[in-house]
Design a protein around this motif. Structure first.
Motif, PDB file in Angstrom:
ATOM      1  N   ILE A   1       0.645  -1.184  -0.264  1.00 33.12           N
ATOM      2  CA  ILE A   1       0.341   0.122   0.334  1.00 33.12           C
ATOM      3  C   ILE A   1       0.832   0.829  -0.123  1.00 33.12           C
ATOM      4  O   ILE A   1       1.647   1.402   0.305  1.00 33.12           O
ATOM      5  CB  ILE A   1      -0.743   0.443   0.927  1.00 33.12           C
ATOM      6  CG1 ILE A   1      -0.476  -0.276   2.506  1.00 33.12           C
ATOM      7  CG2 ILE A   1      -1.716  -0.906   1.151  1.00 33.12           C
ATOM      8  CD1 ILE A   1      -0.839   0.358   3.697  1.00 33.12           C
ATOM      9  N   ARG A   2       0.147   2.309  -0.076  1.00 28.36           N
ATOM     10  CA  ARG A   2       1.070   3.788  -0.208  1.00 28.36           C
ATOM     11  C   ARG A   2       0.499   4.429   0.782  1.00 28.36           C
ATOM     12  O   ARG A   2      -0.727   4.360   0.742  1.00 28.36           O
ATOM     13  CB  ARG A   2       1.277   4.245  -1.562  1.00 28.36           C
ATOM     14  CG  ARG A   2       1.610   3.850  -2.736  1.00 28.36           C
ATOM     15  CD  ARG A   2       3.464   3.937  -2.512  1.00 28.36           C
ATOM     16  NE  ARG A   2       4.103   3.985  -1.534  1.00 28.36           N
ATOM     17  CZ  ARG A   2       4.676   2.421  -1.106  1.00 28.36           C
ATOM     18  NH1 ARG A   2       4.823   1.958  -2.047  1.00 28.36           N
ATOM     19  NH2 ARG A   2       5.845   1.911  -0.415  1.00 28.36           N
ATOM     20  N   SER A   3       0.496   5.951   1.224  1.00 27.15           N
ATOM     21  CA  SER A   3      -0.222   6.194   2.544  1.00 27.15           C
ATOM     22  C   SER A   3       0.569   7.658   1.622  1.00 27.15           C
ATOM     23  O   SER A   3       0.959   8.492   0.948  1.00 27.15           O
ATOM     24  CB  SER A   3       0.758   6.133   3.683  1.00 27.15           C
ATOM     25  OG  SER A   3       1.932   6.333   3.670  1.00 27.15           O
ATOM     26  N   ALA A   4      -0.255   8.737   2.488  1.00 28.86           N
ATOM     27  CA  ALA A   4       0.003  10.138   2.324  1.00 28.86           C
ATOM     28  C   ALA A   4       0.403  10.988   3.887  1.00 28.86           C
ATOM     29  O   ALA A   4       0.001  10.284   4.770  1.00 28.86           O
ATOM     30  CB  ALA A   4      -1.263  11.016   1.441  1.00 28.86           C
ATOM     31  N   PHE A   5       0.329  11.974   3.887  1.00 21.92           N
ATOM     32  CA  PHE A   5       0.462  12.570   5.362  1.00 21.92           C
ATOM     33  C   PHE A   5      -0.328  14.175   5.664  1.00 21.92           C
ATOM     34  O   PHE A   5       0.665  15.519   3.904  1.00 21.92           O
ATOM     35  CB  PHE A   5       2.073  13.382   5.504  1.00 21.92           C
ATOM     36  CG  PHE A   5       2.295  13.788   7.230  1.00 21.92           C
ATOM     37  CD1 PHE A   5       2.501  13.426   7.605  1.00 21.92           C
ATOM     38  CD2 PHE A   5       2.580  15.277   7.091  1.00 21.92           C
ATOM     39  CE1 PHE A   5       2.181  13.769   9.435  1.00 21.92           C
ATOM     40  CE2 PHE A   5       3.310  15.967   8.184  1.00 21.92           C
ATOM     41  CZ  PHE A   5       2.370  15.361   9.064  1.00 21.92           C
ATOM     42  N   CYS A   6      -0.904  14.696   6.080  1.00 22.16           N
ATOM     43  CA  CYS A   6      -1.542  15.027   5.888  1.00 22.16           C
ATOM     44  C   CYS A   6      -1.668  16.865   6.888  1.00 22.16           C
ATOM     45  O   CYS A   6      -2.519  16.343   7.873  1.00 22.16           O
ATOM     46  CB  CYS A   6      -3.396  15.209   5.566  1.00 22.16           C
ATOM     47  SG  CYS A   6      -3.739  14.863   4.385  1.00 22.16           S
ATOM     48  N   MET A   7      -0.933  17.559   6.516  1.00 21.01           N
ATOM     49  CA  MET A   7      -1.118  19.114   7.662  1.00 21.01           C
ATOM     50  C   MET A   7      -0.995  20.385   6.705  1.00 21.01           C
ATOM     51  O   MET A   7      -1.626  20.903   7.213  1.00 21.01           O
ATOM     52  CB  MET A   7       1.159  18.829   8.176  1.00 21.01           C
ATOM     53  CG  MET A   7       1.216  19.535   9.207  1.00 21.01           C
ATOM     54  SD  MET A   7       2.767  18.949   9.596  1.00 21.01           S
ATOM     55  CE  MET A   7       3.026  20.712  11.523  1.00 21.01           C
ATOM     56  N   THR A   8       0.012  20.335   6.189  1.00 24.62           N
ATOM     57  CA  THR A   8      -0.528  21.744   5.218  1.00 24.62           C
ATOM     58  C   THR A   8      -2.226  22.517   5.368  1.00 24.62           C
ATOM     59  O   THR A   8      -2.027  21.275   4.082  1.00 24.62           O
ATOM     60  CB  THR A   8       0.751  21.726   4.029  1.00 24.62           C
ATOM     61  OG1 THR A   8       1.918  21.632   3.941  1.00 24.62           O
ATOM     62  CG2 THR A   8       0.852  23.772   3.521  1.00 24.62           C
ATOM     63  N   GLU A   9      -2.421  23.615   5.421  1.00 26.62           N
ATOM     64  CA  GLU A   9      -3.265  23.770   5.162  1.00 26.62           C
ATOM     65  C   GLU A   9      -3.758  24.866   4.118  1.00 26.62           C
ATOM     66  O   GLU A   9      -2.641  25.971   3.999  1.00 26.62           O
ATOM     67  CB  GLU A   9      -4.526  24.370   6.358  1.00 26.62           C
ATOM     68  CG  GLU A   9      -4.223  23.175   6.842  1.00 26.62           C
ATOM     69  CD  GLU A   9      -4.664  23.216   8.813  1.00 26.62           C
ATOM     70  OE1 GLU A   9      -4.840  22.630   9.452  1.00 26.62           O
ATOM     71  OE2 GLU A   9      -5.315  24.580   8.410  1.00 26.62           O
ATOM     72  N   PRO A  10      -4.060  25.336   3.005  1.00 30.38           N
ATOM     73  CA  PRO A  10      -4.620  26.620   2.471  1.00 30.38           C
ATOM     74  C   PRO A  10      -5.075  28.160   2.845  1.00 30.38           C
ATOM     75  O   PRO A  10      -4.980  28.926   2.451  1.00 30.38           O
ATOM     76  CB  PRO A  10      -5.163  25.914   0.740  1.00 30.38           C
ATOM     77  CG  PRO A  10      -6.296  24.848   1.651  1.00 30.38           C
ATOM     78  CD  PRO A  10      -5.553  24.455   2.838  1.00 30.38           C
ATOM     79  N   GLU A  11      -5.406  27.853   3.850  1.00 24.99           N
ATOM     80  CA  GLU A  11      -6.548  28.768   4.235  1.00 24.99           C
ATOM     81  C   GLU A  11      -5.605  29.264   5.804  1.00 24.99           C
ATOM     82  O   GLU A  11      -5.068  30.592   5.964  1.00 24.99           O
ATOM     83  CB  GLU A  11      -7.432  28.626   5.176  1.00 24.99           C
ATOM     84  CG  GLU A  11      -8.368  28.362   4.260  1.00 24.99           C
ATOM     85  CD  GLU A  11      -9.157  29.143   2.516  1.00 24.99           C
ATOM     86  OE1 GLU A  11      -9.018  30.429   2.758  1.00 24.99           O
ATOM     87  OE2 GLU A  11      -9.510  28.691   1.716  1.00 24.99           O
ATOM     88  N   VAL A  12      -3.816  29.035   6.043  1.00 20.90           N
ATOM     89  CA  VAL A  12      -3.796  30.038   6.599  1.00 20.90           C
ATOM     90  C   VAL A  12      -1.811  29.494   6.587  1.00 20.90           C
ATOM     91  O   VAL A  12      -1.619  28.737   5.711  1.00 20.90           O
ATOM     92  CB  VAL A  12      -3.371  28.869   8.430  1.00 20.90           C
ATOM     93  CG1 VAL A  12      -5.043  29.225   8.593  1.00 20.90           C
ATOM     94  CG2 VAL A  12      -3.205  27.745   8.336  1.00 20.90           C
ATOM     95  N   ALA A  13      -1.207  30.327   7.080  1.00 22.61           N
ATOM     96  CA  ALA A  13       0.716  30.667   6.776  1.00 22.61           C
ATOM     97  C   ALA A  13       0.575  29.508   7.312  1.00 22.61           C
ATOM     98  O   ALA A  13       1.478  29.546   8.571  1.00 22.61           O
ATOM     99  CB  ALA A  13       1.065  31.538   7.260  1.00 22.61           C
ATOM    100  N   SER A  14       1.368  27.880   7.028  1.00 19.80           N
ATOM    101  CA  SER A  14       1.153  26.629   6.882  1.00 19.80           C
ATOM    102  C   SER A  14       2.442  26.436   7.336  1.00 19.80           C
ATOM    103  O   SER A  14       3.328  25.772   8.115  1.00 19.80           O
ATOM    104  CB  SER A  14       1.161  25.159   6.273  1.00 19.80           C
ATOM    105  OG  SER A  14      -0.624  25.554   5.925  1.00 19.80           O
ATOM    106  N   SER A  15       3.379  28.067   7.230  1.00 20.41           N
ATOM    107  CA  SER A  15       5.263  28.044   8.047  1.00 20.41           C
ATOM    108  C   SER A  15       4.879  28.034   9.406  1.00 20.41           C
ATOM    109  O   SER A  15       6.270  27.470   9.876  1.00 20.41           O
ATOM    110  CB  SER A  15       5.887  28.914   7.260  1.00 20.41           C
ATOM    111  OG  SER A  15       5.187  30.316   7.625  1.00 20.41           O
ATOM    112  N   ASP A  16       3.813  27.655   9.788  1.00 25.92           N
ATOM    113  CA  ASP A  16       4.120  27.892  11.928  1.00 25.92           C
ATOM    114  C   ASP A  16       2.624  27.439  11.665  1.00 25.92           C
ATOM    115  O   ASP A  16       2.077  27.434  11.175  1.00 25.92           O
ATOM    116  CB  ASP A  16       3.575  29.626  11.813  1.00 25.92           C
ATOM    117  CG  ASP A  16       3.206  29.631  13.403  1.00 25.92           C
ATOM    118  OD1 ASP A  16       3.350  28.173  13.920  1.00 25.92           O
ATOM    119  OD2 ASP A  16       2.642  30.456  13.978  1.00 25.92           O
ATOM    120  N   ALA A  17       3.283  25.922  12.055  1.00 27.38           N
ATOM    121  CA  ALA A  17       2.214  24.408  12.216  1.00 27.38           C
ATOM    122  C   ALA A  17       1.592  25.233  13.008  1.00 27.38           C
ATOM    123  O   ALA A  17       0.541  25.012  12.633  1.00 27.38           O
ATOM    124  CB  ALA A  17       3.233  23.734  12.250  1.00 27.38           C
ATOM    125  N   ALA A  18       1.949  26.032  14.365  1.00 23.80           N
ATOM    126  CA  ALA A  18       0.550  26.081  14.931  1.00 23.80           C
ATOM    127  C   ALA A  18      -0.366  27.065  14.236  1.00 23.80           C
ATOM    128  O   ALA A  18      -1.405  27.052  15.061  1.00 23.80           O
ATOM    129  CB  ALA A  18       1.268  27.080  16.487  1.00 23.80           C
TER     130      ALA A  18
END
Length: 411
Positions: free
Chosen positions: A135-152
């Motif tokens: 199987i394969r997988s993905a990682f969902c962290m970055t978001e389009p509506e916020v500045a994701s360079s700051d993960a907080a």
């Protein structure tokens, strides 16, 4: 440093370098054109991976060249980061090689997360099939509506509701989510906004077929969709999962993220050394085989100096990556924070410069799909943003550097 740094290959690493190099030369590189020809001929490039991939994966597994990235000897090759570095560089010379050796991102990082933080059931259900290449997988962290360079800033939520978790939000640049064998994603969301800053978020295992999960679109990078892997925008609408879908329990997301990104960042950089080496090789071959104005391209317009500087940049970057890998091996991720940020800022920039030089020497052909340079540029440029933009890493480096003086440390 206090310790002797030796970047010579260990006997075990030397053996793997020879075996992987031989497999790349005899099996992978001769089949690349076949792979892309089959992919482009498919009516739906997302429906299946070209058959050559599974064929070569089977051969690589049979040859014992499998899960080389994983330092755990039970599931992987048991190599250190320094030992794995030259192997990742070899794989980086080909856009298809990492999956063939089951060493492709983001599956590598996801497997490490599950190995170190997952429950026995999570490992059985998701990690083991991932490590078998089923199987394969993905990682969902970055978001389009916020500045994701700051993960907080993360706005997506993973709210505890009794014995369930409820996920809502939108993620993007979820690499690998378009693959026909992608079966799950790791979703990071806000669980408790009142908790301490780094205990607010959770990482959650989400089967891709869970109700409420929807791939909204696939995102191009400079026009490349990177089928059949791709980078997706994914929405989560009232997605309900059992509480035990949270990796290590609610509130552990940032802790896990820091553990995941150390090896992942350096693996990207290792592969980029190979990508840059391949671009430099293509540039040199082009410069001595083509003539203009009665001279080889190598003797025109300062190209000899450009090639020389490219060689210097690649070698410098390799040594810096090896040093960061050595520090990661000997002192751990916490002690290598600045060095990991250094390579993450330096190596993609180097690769972009070398690839750009190679494109220039190829003229119009360098912009086409006749050579792998345009796709290489897209990949290298994207990595100046993936796992944190340059500016974030430069901030980390500067803080570590200045702290020495604030704390009265001597050089």
């Amino acid at each position: 440093m206090g310790k002797h740094v030796d970047f010579g290959h260990s006997p075990r690493a030397r053996e793997y370098v020879e075996r992987v190099g031989s497999f790349m030369a005899s099996e992978v590189l001769p089949r690349e054109r076949e792979y892309f020809t089959e992919l482009r001929a498919q009516e739906d490039r997302w429906a299946s991976a070209p058959s050559v991939i599974d064929e070569l994966k089977t051969k690589a597994m049979a040859a014992g060249l499998w899960n080389l990235f994983l330092p755990d000897s039970t599931y992987g090759a048991g190599l250190t980061n320094v030992e794995y570095a030259p192997l990742a560089e070899l794989m980086g010379r080909s856009l298809i090689a990492p999956e063939i050796f089951n060493c492709n991102a983001p599956d590598t990082g996801n497997a490490e997360v599950l190995l170190h933080y997952g429950s026995d059931e999570q490992r059985r259900r998701w990690m083991e099939p991932l490590l078998r290449g089923e199987i394969r997988s993905a990682f969902c962290m970055t978001e389009p509506e916020v500045a994701s360079s700051d993960a907080a800033n993360m706005a997506a939520t993973a709210v505890v509701d009794g014995d369930t978790l409820v996920l809502n939000g939108r993620k993007w640049w979820s690499t690998g989510v378009g693959h026909p064998d992608c079966r799950f994603v790791i979703f990071m969301g806000l669980t408790d906004p009142e908790a301490p800053r780094h205990a607010r978020h959770s990482m959650v295992l989400v089967p891709l077929d869970t109700p409420g999960v929807r791939i909204e679109r696939m995102l191009p990078v400079y026009g490349y969709l990177d089928e059949p892997y791709g980078h997706g925008e994914v929405s989560f609408s009232d997605v309900r999962l059992p509480l035990d879908a949270a990796i290590a329990g609610p509130g552990r997301g940032f802790e896990i993220a820091q553990g995941r990104l150390g090896p992942g960042r350096i693996h990207h950089c290792m592969r980029l050394i190979g990508l840059a080496e391949n671009a430099l090789e293509l540039a040199c071959r082009r410069s001595v085989s083509r003539t203009a104005f009665g001279k080889p391209l190598a003797n025109l317009g300062g190209n000899r100096e450009r090639i020389a500087k490219a060689r210097i940049m690649v070698n410098q970057a390799r040594l810096q990556v090896l040093h960061a890998a050595w520090l990661l091996d000997t002192a751990g991720a916490a002690a290598a924070i600045s060095e990991l940020s250094q390579v993450k800022a330096a190596v993609p920039t180097m690769a972009c410069e070398v690839i750009d030089m190679a494109i220039q020497l190829h003229g119009g052909a360098g912009l086409s799909d006749d050579f792998p340079l345009a796709a290489a540029m897209a990949a290298a440029r994207a990595l100046r943003l993936a796992d944190g933009p340059d500016e974030v890493h430069l901030g980390v480096i500067a803080r570590a550097e200045l702290d020495r003086y604030r704390n009265g440390e001597s050089r």
